[in-house]
Design a protein around this motif. Structure first.
Motif, mmCIF file in Angstrom:
data_model
loop_
_atom_site.group_PDB
_atom_site.id
_atom_site.type_symbol
_atom_site.label_atom_id
_atom_site.label_comp_id
_atom_site.label_asym_id
_atom_site.label_seq_id
_atom_site.Cartn_x
_atom_site.Cartn_y
_atom_site.Cartn_z
ATOM 1 N N SER A 178 0.657 -1.144 -0.199
ATOM 2 C CA SER A 178 0.005 -0.008 0.053
ATOM 3 C C SER A 178 0.625 1.514 -0.147
ATOM 4 N N ASN A 179 0.389 2.109 -1.108
ATOM 5 C CA ASN A 179 1.028 3.379 -0.690
ATOM 6 C C ASN A 179 0.071 4.687 -0.810
ATOM 7 N N HIS A 180 0.989 5.599 -1.364
ATOM 8 C CA HIS A 180 -0.188 6.863 -1.042
ATOM 9 C C HIS A 180 -1.706 6.824 -2.226
ATOM 10 N N ALA A 181 -1.393 5.622 -3.467
ATOM 11 C CA ALA A 181 -1.891 5.465 -5.314
ATOM 12 C C ALA A 181 -3.173 4.392 -4.504
ATOM 13 N N GLN A 183 3.595 8.526 -8.571
ATOM 14 C CA GLN A 183 1.674 9.353 -9.176
ATOM 15 C C GLN A 183 1.656 7.545 -9.525
#
Length: 381
Positions: free
Chosen positions: A112-115, A193
């Motif tokens: 998981s990351n911000h995207a 991104q």
């Protein structure tokens, strides 16, 4: 990848219809009579509105997109492309569980990351005992999943033979209705991104957890996964040492739905430069592919060779016994270093060349793309 266009419709259909114009000529002989008065502007508008379909993009995305394409002058029968059967001798079915060699593992993981969050499956060969090994990231095509893609490409068997780790990130139906990587979205063509950041993050997570040889990390994919492999390799050249593309498209070859469908149908009108992506690349494409035009394979090579203007091509042909003929073009620098290979499989459609019928979108009659990719990766490392 018959669902390749359909998934883009579900992902990218805009909420509001553009202004429309009547593109249909009147039928022959349909001229107004003396008793028929020309309609007033308000009446004409009402009549035109009554004759045009009131298409809801949320419930009928395919019809809505076809209407847009027609009015933009793009001659593409979307439904015919969606429904065309792909003659590859493989049917859509869940991949059966494959028995593992003693000591090997095929384990689930998540990143998981911000995207966002994506699950993945990691193949660990039985010969792995903590030593530094190569890592290959494999990106599946539309409607596929890690098990299906592993079964079709037989990449786990080769990883067992050669002692590699192979990780298969899994696209979600929430991110894309048909589980295609969103290669045609602008946000997914930028470093740090979208989905490329997740794919790079998965690779780095494996590197952190296992003693991977960081000079031997590669990314490859099929169709939408092939297009995303190009993007990931271009955006993260310090991470991926080489790229494998099967039936994919060039970097940033589309920015929206119409340009994506156009690129798939006829190739990119003008392929942009591929940023910092100068790593060696190997490309497979069937010249009978009616889902992603083979011109795209040529443009992937042209895009990458922009960084190697002095590369020299060497062409050789061959044939698989009782299978497809192929043309292999190898591009090398002046000192003989390979920077690219382009395999055109004659008569093959939209399918992984040399793959197994245990998975979807495979063609066993072609040269073994999986083995050739690993051979190429080892050669350029």
């Amino acid at each position: 990848m018959r669902e390749a266009a359909r998934q883009m419709l579900n992902k990218a259909a805009p909420p509001q219809r553009p202004a429309m114009r009547d593109i249909n000529p009147p039928p022959p002989g349909a001229t107004p009579t003396a008793t028929e008065a020309a309609p007033a502007p308000a009446q004409e508008q009402a009549q035109a509105q009554a004759t045009r379909p009131n298409i809801n993009p949320a419930t009928h995305p395919a019809e809505y997109a076809q209407d847009i394409l027609n009015r933009m002058g793009i001659k593409l029968d979307l439904q015919a492309n969606l429904d065309r059967a792909i003659d590859i001798g493989s049917v859509l079915h869940p991949a059966p569980a494959q028995p593992l060699p003693a000591g090997a593992q095929f384990v689930m993981g998540s990143y998981s990351n911000h995207a966002g969050t994506r699950n993945y499956k990691l193949y660990i060969p039985s010969s792995y005992h903590g030593q530094a090994v190569p890592l290959l990231v494999m990106l599946h095509g539309c409607t596929q999943n890690p098990d299906d893609f592993a079964a079709g490409t037989q990449m786990n068997q080769l990883a067992e033979e050669m002692g590699w780790l192979v990780v298969y990130p899994e696209q979600t139906a929430q991110a894309n209705h048909s589980k295609c990587w969103n290669w045609f979205n602008a946000i997914d063509q930028q470093r740090g991104q979208g989905e490329p950041s997740i794919i790079a993050g998965i690779a780095r997570q494996i590197i952190d957890e296992y003693p991977v040889n960081e000079r031997q990390v590669y990314v490859a994919g099929l169709s939408a996964g092939g297009a995303m492999a190009v993007i990931a390799g271009t955006l993260y050249p310090e991470l991926f040492a080489a790229v494998g593309v099967h039936s994919g498209l060039p970097f940033a070859s589309a920015q929206d739905l119409p340009s994506a469908l156009s690129a798939m149908k006829r190739g990119v009108h003008h392929a942009p430069k591929a940023g910092n992506g100068s790593q060696p690349i190997i490309v497979f494409h069937g010249d009978g592919d009616t889902t992603v035009n083979p011109r795209n394979g040529e443009q992937v090579m042209e895009q990458r060779l922009h960084h190697h203007r002095g590369a020299r091509p060497r062409v050789q042909s061959g044939a698989v016994p009782n299978g497809h003929r192929y043309t292999q073009t190898t591009h090398t620098t002046a000192d003989g270093t390979p920077v690219g290979e382009h395999w055109v499989v004659h008569g093959a459609g939209h399918a992984w060349s040399g793959g197994s019928a245990l998975g979807t979108y495979t063609d066993a009659k072609g040269p073994d793309a999986s083995r050739e990719m690993l051979r190429f990766f080892r050669t350029v490392s």
